[in-house]
Design an enzyme around this catalytic site. Structure first.
Site, PDB file in Angstrom:
ATOM      1  N   THR A  75       0.841  -1.196   0.000  1.00 17.69           N
ATOM      2  CA  THR A  75       0.000   0.000   0.000  1.00 17.69           C
ATOM      3  C   THR A  75       0.879   1.249   0.000  1.00 17.69           C
ATOM      4  OG1 THR A  75      -1.828  -1.091   1.141  1.00 17.69           O
ATOM      5  CG2 THR A  75      -1.712   1.300   1.327  1.00 17.69           C
ATOM      6  N   SER A  77       2.108   5.113  -2.248  1.00 21.96           N
ATOM      7  CA  SER A  77       2.367   5.680  -3.572  1.00 21.96           C
ATOM      8  C   SER A  77       3.364   4.855  -4.379  1.00 21.96           C
ATOM      9  CB  SER A  77       2.869   7.124  -3.430  1.00 21.96           C
ATOM     10  OG  SER A  77       4.034   7.171  -2.613  1.00 21.96           O
ATOM     11  N   GLY A 133       6.370  -0.573  -0.372  1.00 16.91           N
ATOM     12  CA  GLY A 133       7.233   0.569  -0.144  1.00 16.91           C
ATOM     13  C   GLY A 133       7.652   0.658   1.310  1.00 16.91           C
ATOM     14  N   GLY A 148       0.965   5.371   5.477  1.00 18.20           N
ATOM     15  CA  GLY A 148      -0.243   5.280   4.671  1.00 18.20           C
ATOM     16  C   GLY A 148      -1.403   4.642   5.407  1.00 18.20           C
ATOM     17  N   GLU A 154      -0.230  -4.852   6.267  1.00 17.62           N
ATOM     18  CA  GLU A 154       1.070  -5.000   5.613  1.00 17.62           C
ATOM     19  C   GLU A 154       1.964  -5.958   6.382  1.00 17.62           C
ATOM     20  OE1 GLU A 154       1.612  -0.653   3.435  1.00 17.62           O
ATOM     21  OE2 GLU A 154       2.273  -0.907   5.511  1.00 17.62           O
TER      22      GLU A 154
END
Length: 281
Positions: A75, A77, A133, A148, A154
């Site tokens: 999750t 950008s 990321g 995020g 995650e």
């Protein structure tokens, strides 16, 4: 830990207790990146945006993906570039028979829109690979993640993966976790959230850490996909012992998860203005 490999830059076309333990903070060693290719392409003439760098890292990470894999989809950008690339490869037929396990509702929505087959961890309890990321990367490949808001899902998905590849641009490199001065998130239950905010603040009191409830633009508390709140910790100096800090945070009743991802990454792909560096264990 293996040495770094270099990829030339392509062209761009578009257990619980109540005792708080005093934790000492310090600035650890700095990260030294080496490139294996002495004839690396000079890119000083190019103006690369942060999104350009994220895309470069994402494109390299997708090289780890093979047809037939079950993948954890991160999750944020940078992870969004990974998902987009996977969609392109599926559409062109270069990848087939992959299954994605998304780590957030927004990643699920993006993947579905691109025709990526999805499932859940209950049906695929062991994943071949996760790609995500990071908000911070230290010299030992430890991470801060979760700005995020998807840290719990995650961490569950990435812990279930045989390999966890991290994609980041070079602005995410720190000498020690917390060193960016930006948020290190802690997911907490809504019940008595302020009580836990105070306890988290007190845990690092002598280091001057500031704890804040994460708010949305409208001033209301940010709510995770798991219906929890997030308390963000802002460190003035890097954490000396991430493992000890993580254990102390987790020991607080009502804390669901924290954003310290320790000894989890198998490789970190870092894009900078001189190319893409891969550091692995």
């Amino acid at each position: 830990m293996a040495s770094l490999s270099f990829v030339s830059l392509p062209s761009l076309s578009s257990s619980h207790h109540n005792t708080s333990t005093h934790l000492i903070l310090r600035t650890p060693k700095s990260l030294k990146l080496r490139t294996a290719n002495p004839r690396a392409v000079s890119v000083k003439a190019l103006t690369l945006t942060q999104d350009d760098l994220k895309k470069l890292a994402a494109d390299k990470a997708v090289e780890y993906v093979k047809s037939g894999m079950v993948l954890g989809l991160g999750t944020g950008s940078t992870a969004a570039f990974v998902v987009a690339k996977l969609g392109d490869l599926l559409k062109s037929g270069q990848l087939t028979d992959i299954v994605g396990i998304p780590t957030s509702k927004r990643t699920e929505e993006q993947a579905r829109s691109l025709g990526i087959p999805l499932s859940i961890l209950d049906d695929h309890p062991r994943l071949d690979l996760a790609i995500d990321g990071a908000d911070e990367v230290d010299p030992d490949l430890n991470l801060v993640k979760g700005r995020g808001g998807a840290l719990l899902r995650e961490k569950i998905v990435e812990a279930a993966s045989d390999k966890f590849v991290v994609v980041a641009d070079d602005t995410k490199l720190v000498t020690g976790l917390g060193g960016s001065g930006l948020a290190m998130p802690v997911e907490v239950v809504q019940f008595c959230w302020k009580y836990n905010l105070v306890r988290l603040q007190d845990l690092f009191k002598e280091e001057g850490v500031e704890a804040k409830l994460r708010l949305k633009d409208d001033g209301k508390p940010y709510v995770t996909d798991n219906s929890n709140y997030i308390v963000d910790l802002y460190f003035k100096t890097p954490i000396k012992d991430g493992l000890a800090a993580g254990k102390e945070i987790s020991a607080l009743e009502g804390v669901v998860e924290h954003g310290l991802f320790l000894d989890m990454a198998t490789a970190v792909i870092i894009a900078g203005k001189d190319g893409v560096n891969v550091k692995d264990k």
